[in-house]
Design a protein around this motif. Structure first.
Motif, PDB file in Angstrom:
ATOM      1  N   ASN A 160      37.921 -42.562  17.229  1.00  0.00           N
ATOM      2  CA  ASN A 160      37.083 -41.455  16.777  1.00  0.00           C
ATOM      3  C   ASN A 160      35.626 -41.779  17.064  1.00  0.00           C
ATOM      4  O   ASN A 160      34.925 -42.322  16.210  1.00  0.00           O
ATOM      5  CB  ASN A 160      37.301 -41.201  15.283  1.00  0.00           C
ATOM      6  CG  ASN A 160      36.549 -39.972  14.797  1.00  0.00           C
ATOM      7  OD1 ASN A 160      35.807 -39.338  15.544  1.00  0.00           O
ATOM      8  ND2 ASN A 160      36.724 -39.647  13.525  1.00  0.00           N
ATOM      9  N   PRO A 161      35.128 -41.437  18.237  1.00  0.00           N
ATOM     10  CA  PRO A 161      33.744 -41.755  18.605  1.00  0.00           C
ATOM     11  C   PRO A 161      32.695 -41.108  17.704  1.00  0.00           C
ATOM     12  O   PRO A 161      31.530 -41.521  17.726  1.00  0.00           O
ATOM     13  CB  PRO A 161      33.632 -41.217  20.046  1.00  0.00           C
ATOM     14  CG  PRO A 161      35.045 -41.137  20.537  1.00  0.00           C
ATOM     15  CD  PRO A 161      35.863 -40.791  19.342  1.00  0.00           C
ATOM     16  N   ASP A 162      33.093 -40.092  16.919  1.00  0.00           N
ATOM     17  CA  ASP A 162      32.132 -39.422  16.046  1.00  0.00           C
ATOM     18  C   ASP A 162      31.895 -40.172  14.745  1.00  0.00           C
ATOM     19  O   ASP A 162      31.026 -39.795  13.955  1.00  0.00           O
ATOM     20  CB  ASP A 162      32.612 -38.000  15.723  1.00  0.00           C
ATOM     21  CG  ASP A 162      32.582 -37.094  16.946  1.00  0.00           C
ATOM     22  OD1 ASP A 162      31.710 -37.312  17.816  1.00  0.00           O
ATOM     23  OD2 ASP A 162      33.416 -36.181  17.022  1.00  0.00           O
ATOM     24  N   LEU A 163      32.657 -41.239  14.485  1.00  0.00           N
ATOM     25  CA  LEU A 163      32.466 -42.020  13.275  1.00  0.00           C
ATOM     26  C   LEU A 163      31.076 -42.655  13.258  1.00  0.00           C
ATOM     27  O   LEU A 163      30.623 -43.194  14.259  1.00  0.00           O
ATOM     28  CB  LEU A 163      33.510 -43.128  13.173  1.00  0.00           C
ATOM     29  CG  LEU A 163      34.905 -42.782  12.658  1.00  0.00           C
ATOM     30  CD1 LEU A 163      35.795 -44.017  12.734  1.00  0.00           C
ATOM     31  CD2 LEU A 163      34.845 -42.271  11.230  1.00  0.00           C
ATOM     32  N   LYS A 164      30.427 -42.591  12.124  1.00  0.00           N
ATOM     33  CA  LYS A 164      29.141 -43.260  11.936  1.00  0.00           C
ATOM     34  C   LYS A 164      29.351 -44.430  10.991  1.00  0.00           C
ATOM     35  O   LYS A 164      29.835 -44.256   9.865  1.00  0.00           O
ATOM     36  CB  LYS A 164      28.110 -42.291  11.347  1.00  0.00           C
ATOM     37  CG  LYS A 164      26.733 -42.877  11.146  1.00  0.00           C
ATOM     38  CD  LYS A 164      26.032 -43.122  12.469  1.00  0.00           C
ATOM     39  CE  LYS A 164      24.581 -43.548  12.259  1.00  0.00           C
ATOM     40  NZ  LYS A 164      23.887 -43.819  13.530  1.00  0.00           N
ATOM     41  N   VAL A 165      29.004 -45.633  11.434  1.00  0.00           N
ATOM     42  CA  VAL A 165      29.189 -46.823  10.614  1.00  0.00           C
ATOM     43  C   VAL A 165      28.152 -46.855   9.498  1.00  0.00           C
ATOM     44  O   VAL A 165      26.962 -46.610   9.724  1.00  0.00           O
ATOM     45  CB  VAL A 165      29.086 -48.095  11.467  1.00  0.00           C
ATOM     46  CG1 VAL A 165      29.141 -49.338  10.586  1.00  0.00           C
ATOM     47  CG2 VAL A 165      30.212 -48.126  12.498  1.00  0.00           C
ATOM     48  N   ILE A 166      28.610 -47.172   8.279  1.00  0.00           N
ATOM     49  CA  ILE A 166      27.702 -47.296   7.150  1.00  0.00           C
ATOM     50  C   ILE A 166      27.888 -48.669   6.514  1.00  0.00           C
ATOM     51  O   ILE A 166      29.013 -49.130   6.321  1.00  0.00           O
ATOM     52  CB  ILE A 166      27.934 -46.162   6.116  1.00  0.00           C
ATOM     53  CG1 ILE A 166      26.913 -46.275   4.987  1.00  0.00           C
ATOM     54  CG2 ILE A 166      29.364 -46.177   5.585  1.00  0.00           C
ATOM     55  CD1 ILE A 166      26.922 -45.067   4.060  1.00  0.00           C
ATOM     56  N   ALA A 167      26.781 -49.331   6.237  1.00  0.00           N
ATOM     57  CA  ALA A 167      26.817 -50.641   5.571  1.00  0.00           C
ATOM     58  C   ALA A 167      26.269 -50.437   4.160  1.00  0.00           C
ATOM     59  O   ALA A 167      26.942 -49.887   3.307  1.00  0.00           O
ATOM     60  CB  ALA A 167      26.015 -51.652   6.371  1.00  0.00           C
ATOM     61  N   GLY A 168      25.020 -50.858   3.911  1.00  0.00           N
ATOM     62  CA  GLY A 168      24.437 -50.621   2.589  1.00  0.00           C
ATOM     63  C   GLY A 168      24.126 -49.167   2.331  1.00  0.00           C
ATOM     64  O   GLY A 168      24.134 -48.701   1.194  1.00  0.00           O
ATOM     65  N   GLY A 169      23.801 -48.435   3.392  1.00  0.00           N
ATOM     66  CA  GLY A 169      23.585 -46.996   3.268  1.00  0.00           C
ATOM     67  C   GLY A 169      22.176 -46.563   2.943  1.00  0.00           C
ATOM     68  O   GLY A 169      21.916 -45.361   2.817  1.00  0.00           O
ATOM     69  N   HIS A 170      21.233 -47.503   2.833  1.00  0.00           N
ATOM     70  CA  HIS A 170      19.895 -47.117   2.400  1.00  0.00           C
ATOM     71  C   HIS A 170      19.084 -46.385   3.459  1.00  0.00           C
ATOM     72  O   HIS A 170      18.059 -45.782   3.137  1.00  0.00           O
ATOM     73  CB  HIS A 170      19.137 -48.353   1.917  1.00  0.00           C
ATOM     74  CG  HIS A 170      19.589 -48.848   0.585  1.00  0.00           C
ATOM     75  ND1 HIS A 170      19.327 -48.187  -0.585  1.00  0.00           N
ATOM     76  CD2 HIS A 170      20.336 -49.924   0.235  1.00  0.00           C
ATOM     77  CE1 HIS A 170      19.864 -48.826  -1.595  1.00  0.00           C
ATOM     78  NE2 HIS A 170      20.491 -49.891  -1.131  1.00  0.00           N
ATOM     79  N   SER A 171      19.508 -46.429   4.692  1.00  0.00           N
ATOM     80  CA  SER A 171      18.843 -45.651   5.744  1.00  0.00           C
ATOM     81  C   SER A 171      19.605 -44.369   6.037  1.00  0.00           C
ATOM     82  O   SER A 171      19.016 -43.293   6.183  1.00  0.00           O
ATOM     83  CB  SER A 171      18.719 -46.485   7.025  1.00  0.00           C
ATOM     84  OG  SER A 171      17.920 -47.624   6.816  1.00  0.00           O
TER      85      SER A 171
END
Length: 263
Positions: A24-35
């Motif tokens: 799914n190339p549309d996935l956006k990776v999220i880590a801490g999420g503060h940005s």
């Protein structure tokens, strides 16, 4: 304002995350999420799906391997702050507030490549290496090739920044910053590091479209000269209501002098 509807996925391993990203190339990776999350709330970013990698234990922690510290990309700012890493704890103290530091991650910040973030200047001055992994394998990117442009790093679609390799043996280091009064992001920041061989590397952040080496400062300090003035050309710097390009260039000179005096 609320974000648009999106699907949420949580990876259980790096391999699973890479597979899901490939499918799914549309996935956006999220880590801490503060940005990402603030941008989503303002609808400046509208990803159809998020892939949460914050909980991946294989991407956490700090360990020493000889003359190098290996730092997992999901290591939080608070963990960096309490560590024995060179320079990064000092820089982590300048990141956000306790809430941000307890959730935000070093890898998320570096991969995001915000031109006003603190870590990129430290990474360039320390000469760190970035371990980036995709389904095709792993590659190592030197700090000088990591920050490509405004919010653009060397991490390509379908890849994850997994670890950061930081030299463990430096003679001295310092970070000086002039911060935005509300966000605490750097209007200008300068990092200076004296390495084990005595050579000095330096970099600035906040003033331009990306963090960059301060080569003129390096040349002067390595030749035994003072930091001086005119380290960057104002013509290539950012300008806004908080600081003109000329003022940012002046700030770089002042901050560089202060940092150089501490190493």
């Amino acid at each position: 304002m609320y974000p648009v509807n999106f699907d949420y996925h949580r990876a259980s391993s790096v391999q699973e995350a890479l597979t899901m990203m490939a499918e799914n190339p549309d996935l956006k990776v999220i880590a801490g999420g503060h940005s990402l999350l603030p941008a989503m709330r303002l609808r400046l970013a509208q990803p159809p799906a998020l892939l949460d990698v914050f909980g991946l234990e294989e991407l956490r922690g700090i360990r020493r391997e000889g003359d190098v510290f290996v730092v997992g990309a999901m290591t939080t700012h608070a963990q960096v702050l309490r560590s024995e890493l060179p320079l990064f704890p000092e820089v982590a103290h300048e990141v956000g507030d306790p809430m941000v530091r307890n959730r935000g991650t070093i890898g998320g910040s570096l991969a995001h490549a915000d031109p006003s973030a603190d870590y990129p200047a430290a990474a360039l001055a320390l000469g760190v290496e970035f371990v980036i992994r995709g389904l095709g394998g792993e590659r190592v990117v030197p700090a000088d090739e990591m920050f490509v442009g405004m919010f653009e790093s060397a991490v390509q679609p379908g890849e994850l920044l997994t670890h950061i390799r930081i030299p463990a043996t430096v003679q001295g280091c310092a970070y000086e910053k002039f911060k935005h009064p509300a966000s605490h992001y750097a209007i200008a920041g300068v990092a200076v590091v004296r390495h084990a061989d005595g050579q000095i590397r330096a970099a600035y952040t906040g003033a331009g479209e990306k963090a960059e080496r301060l080569t003129l400062l390096e040349e002067r300090l390595n030749a035994g000269q003072p930091a001086g003035e005119g380290l960057v050309d104002a013509g290539g710097l950012l300008g806004d209501r908080f600081a003109s390009p000329e003022y940012r260039a002046h700030l770089v000179d002042v901050l560089a002098g202060r940092a150089a005096a501490r190493v």
